[in-house]
Design a protein around this motif. Structure first.
Motif, PDB file in Angstrom:
ATOM      1  N   GLY A  66       5.161 -29.555 -16.106  1.00 59.78           N
ATOM      2  CA  GLY A  66       5.102 -28.491 -15.104  1.00 59.78           C
ATOM      3  C   GLY A  66       6.055 -27.346 -15.393  1.00 59.78           C
ATOM      4  N   THR A  67       6.132 -26.964 -16.664  1.00 58.58           N
ATOM      5  CA  THR A  67       7.052 -25.879 -16.990  1.00 58.58           C
ATOM      6  C   THR A  67       6.446 -24.973 -18.065  1.00 58.58           C
ATOM      7  N   ALA A  68       7.184 -23.974 -18.433  1.00 59.02           N
ATOM      8  CA  ALA A  68       6.769 -23.082 -19.513  1.00 59.02           C
ATOM      9  C   ALA A  68       7.721 -23.308 -20.680  1.00 59.02           C
ATOM     10  N   GLY A  69       7.330 -22.790 -21.829  1.00 59.79           N
ATOM     11  CA  GLY A  69       8.197 -22.972 -22.984  1.00 59.79           C
ATOM     12  C   GLY A  69       7.723 -22.159 -24.152  1.00 59.79           C
ATOM     13  N   SER A  70       8.411 -22.301 -25.266  1.00 61.29           N
ATOM     14  CA  SER A  70       8.026 -21.560 -26.453  1.00 61.29           C
ATOM     15  C   SER A  70       8.256 -22.431 -27.679  1.00 61.29           C
ATOM     16  N   ARG A  71       7.530 -22.124 -28.730  1.00 57.47           N
ATOM     17  CA  ARG A  71       7.559 -22.916 -29.927  1.00 57.47           C
ATOM     18  C   ARG A  71       8.032 -22.052 -31.084  1.00 57.47           C
ATOM     19  N   ARG A  72       8.901 -22.602 -31.893  1.00 58.02           N
ATOM     20  CA  ARG A  72       9.358 -21.839 -33.055  1.00 58.02           C
ATOM     21  C   ARG A  72       9.831 -22.787 -34.142  1.00 58.02           C
ATOM     22  N   GLU A  73       9.280 -22.641 -35.323  1.00 61.67           N
ATOM     23  CA  GLU A  73       9.696 -23.408 -36.494  1.00 61.67           C
ATOM     24  C   GLU A  73       9.822 -24.903 -36.213  1.00 61.67           C
ATOM     25  N   GLY A  74       8.775 -25.450 -35.626  1.00 63.64           N
ATOM     26  CA  GLY A  74       8.754 -26.899 -35.419  1.00 63.64           C
ATOM     27  C   GLY A  74       9.591 -27.396 -34.257  1.00 63.64           C
ATOM     28  N   ARG A  75      10.120 -26.461 -33.488  1.00 62.32           N
ATOM     29  CA  ARG A  75      10.877 -26.849 -32.300  1.00 62.32           C
ATOM     30  C   ARG A  75      10.154 -26.360 -31.062  1.00 62.32           C
ATOM     31  N   LEU A  76      10.268 -27.113 -29.996  1.00 64.17           N
ATOM     32  CA  LEU A  76       9.663 -26.699 -28.741  1.00 64.17           C
ATOM     33  C   LEU A  76      10.773 -26.557 -27.708  1.00 64.17           C
ATOM     34  N   THR A  77      10.896 -25.368 -27.151  1.00 69.14           N
ATOM     35  CA  THR A  77      11.919 -25.133 -26.138  1.00 69.14           C
ATOM     36  C   THR A  77      11.264 -25.058 -24.766  1.00 69.14           C
ATOM     37  N   LEU A  78      11.749 -25.901 -23.855  1.00 69.20           N
ATOM     38  CA  LEU A  78      11.198 -25.982 -22.504  1.00 69.20           C
ATOM     39  C   LEU A  78      12.137 -25.300 -21.524  1.00 69.20           C
ATOM     40  N   ASN A  79      11.557 -24.634 -20.563  1.00 67.93           N
ATOM     41  CA  ASN A  79      12.373 -24.088 -19.479  1.00 67.93           C
ATOM     42  C   ASN A  79      12.685 -25.227 -18.513  1.00 67.93           C
ATOM     43  N   GLY A  80      13.951 -25.490 -18.318  1.00 64.97           N
ATOM     44  CA  GLY A  80      14.354 -26.577 -17.431  1.00 64.97           C
ATOM     45  C   GLY A  80      15.093 -27.648 -18.210  1.00 64.97           C
ATOM     46  N   ALA A  81      15.797 -28.503 -17.486  1.00 69.68           N
ATOM     47  CA  ALA A  81      16.559 -29.580 -18.114  1.00 69.68           C
ATOM     48  C   ALA A  81      15.734 -30.864 -18.075  1.00 69.68           C
ATOM     49  N   PHE A  82      15.389 -31.366 -19.242  1.00 73.05           N
ATOM     50  CA  PHE A  82      14.600 -32.597 -19.332  1.00 73.05           C
ATOM     51  C   PHE A  82      15.326 -33.582 -20.236  1.00 73.05           C
ATOM     52  N   THR A  83      15.260 -34.855 -19.864  1.00 70.12           N
ATOM     53  CA  THR A  83      15.880 -35.873 -20.704  1.00 70.12           C
ATOM     54  C   THR A  83      14.903 -36.262 -21.809  1.00 70.12           C
ATOM     55  N   ALA A  84      15.446 -36.879 -22.857  1.00 67.43           N
ATOM     56  CA  ALA A  84      14.593 -37.379 -23.945  1.00 67.43           C
ATOM     57  C   ALA A  84      13.594 -38.380 -23.369  1.00 67.43           C
ATOM     58  N   ASP A  85      14.040 -39.188 -22.407  1.00 72.17           N
ATOM     59  CA  ASP A  85      13.151 -40.191 -21.804  1.00 72.17           C
ATOM     60  C   ASP A  85      11.924 -39.565 -21.164  1.00 72.17           C
ATOM     61  N   SER A  86      12.125 -38.485 -20.432  1.00 72.02           N
ATOM     62  CA  SER A  86      10.982 -37.884 -19.744  1.00 72.02           C
ATOM     63  C   SER A  86      10.027 -37.246 -20.745  1.00 72.02           C
ATOM     64  N   VAL A  87      10.585 -36.665 -21.826  1.00 73.53           N
ATOM     65  CA  VAL A  87       9.731 -36.091 -22.865  1.00 73.53           C
ATOM     66  C   VAL A  87       8.971 -37.213 -23.579  1.00 73.53           C
ATOM     67  N   ASN A  88       9.669 -38.300 -23.887  1.00 71.77           N
ATOM     68  CA  ASN A  88       9.021 -39.421 -24.569  1.00 71.77           C
ATOM     69  C   ASN A  88       7.913 -40.038 -23.725  1.00 71.77           C
ATOM     70  N   ALA A  89       8.130 -40.082 -22.422  1.00 69.80           N
ATOM     71  CA  ALA A  89       7.118 -40.660 -21.535  1.00 69.80           C
ATOM     72  C   ALA A  89       5.829 -39.850 -21.599  1.00 69.80           C
ATOM     73  N   VAL A  90       5.962 -38.525 -21.659  1.00 71.91           N
ATOM     74  CA  VAL A  90       4.773 -37.669 -21.735  1.00 71.91           C
ATOM     75  C   VAL A  90       4.096 -37.815 -23.098  1.00 71.91           C
ATOM     76  N   ILE A  91       4.901 -37.913 -24.145  1.00 72.87           N
ATOM     77  CA  ILE A  91       4.312 -38.071 -25.479  1.00 72.87           C
ATOM     78  C   ILE A  91       3.557 -39.405 -25.561  1.00 72.87           C
ATOM     79  N   LYS A  92       4.132 -40.423 -24.956  1.00 76.34           N
ATOM     80  CA  LYS A  92       3.478 -41.735 -24.953  1.00 76.34           C
ATOM     81  C   LYS A  92       2.125 -41.645 -24.233  1.00 76.34           C
ATOM     82  N   LYS A  93       2.130 -40.915 -23.131  1.00 76.74           N
ATOM     83  CA  LYS A  93       0.891 -40.738 -22.376  1.00 76.74           C
ATOM     84  C   LYS A  93      -0.148 -39.983 -23.216  1.00 76.74           C
ATOM     85  N   TYR A  94       0.327 -38.983 -23.932  1.00 79.46           N
ATOM     86  CA  TYR A  94      -0.571 -38.221 -24.807  1.00 79.46           C
ATOM     87  C   TYR A  94      -1.171 -39.138 -25.866  1.00 79.46           C
ATOM     88  N   VAL A  95      -0.310 -39.965 -26.464  1.00 79.56           N
ATOM     89  CA  VAL A  95      -0.777 -40.890 -27.507  1.00 79.56           C
ATOM     90  C   VAL A  95      -1.848 -41.815 -26.942  1.00 79.56           C
TER      91      VAL A  95
END
Ligand SMILES: [Zn+2]
Length: 132
Positions: A66-95
């Motif tokens: 539920g945020t915006a972000g930008s991508r540059r050179e293989g990095r993704l920058t998200l607006n907002g503070a997110f933990t690695a756990d919350s990012v991993n949970a979404v990636i797992k769901k994507y997988v």
């Protein structure tokens, strides 16, 4: 490896990988928080391991978080503070939704666009089905 083994692995220490099934390994997200921004520094590696376009995965992540972000050179920058756990949970769901074949549970799939619909085509078992 059965399901219990997977659960036990999940509980032991820090996860090295989001998903481990045979040769399929997705690196866990490494995040860097700076103020109100969070950068996934190994975003490109994660997408490579999924065999998916960075654009596609980025869109999914941003929508789920539920945020915006930008991508540059293989990095993704998200607006907002997110933990690695919350990012991993979404990636797992994507997988689970867009990479693993629902028929044979192998990750050897490709996304195919047809008009507005997206299909998963499995190169291992030949299954093909629509996803949202
Ligand atoms: Zn399959």
């Amino acid at each position: 490896m059965d399901y219990d083994d997977l659960l036990n692995r999940g509980k032991s220490g820090l996860p090295e990988n989001v998903e481990t099934r045979g040769r399929f390994e997705v690196p866990a997200a490494r995040v860097l928080q700076q103020g109100k921004k969070t950068t996934v520094i190994n975003f490109g590696d994660i997408c490579d391991s999924l065999n998916r376009e960075q654009d596609t995965v980025a869109k999914y992540l941003l929508r789920e978080l539920g945020t915006a972000g930008s991508r540059r050179e293989g990095r993704l920058t998200l607006n907002g503070a997110f933990t690695a756990d919350s990012v991993n949970a979404v990636i797992k769901k994507y997988v689970e939704s867009y990479v693993m074949c629902r028929e044979c549970h192998l990750p050897d799939t490709k996304l195919q666009k047809e008009g507005r619909r997206t299909f998963i085509r499995c190169e291992a078992c030949g299954a093909r089905y629509g996803v949202d």
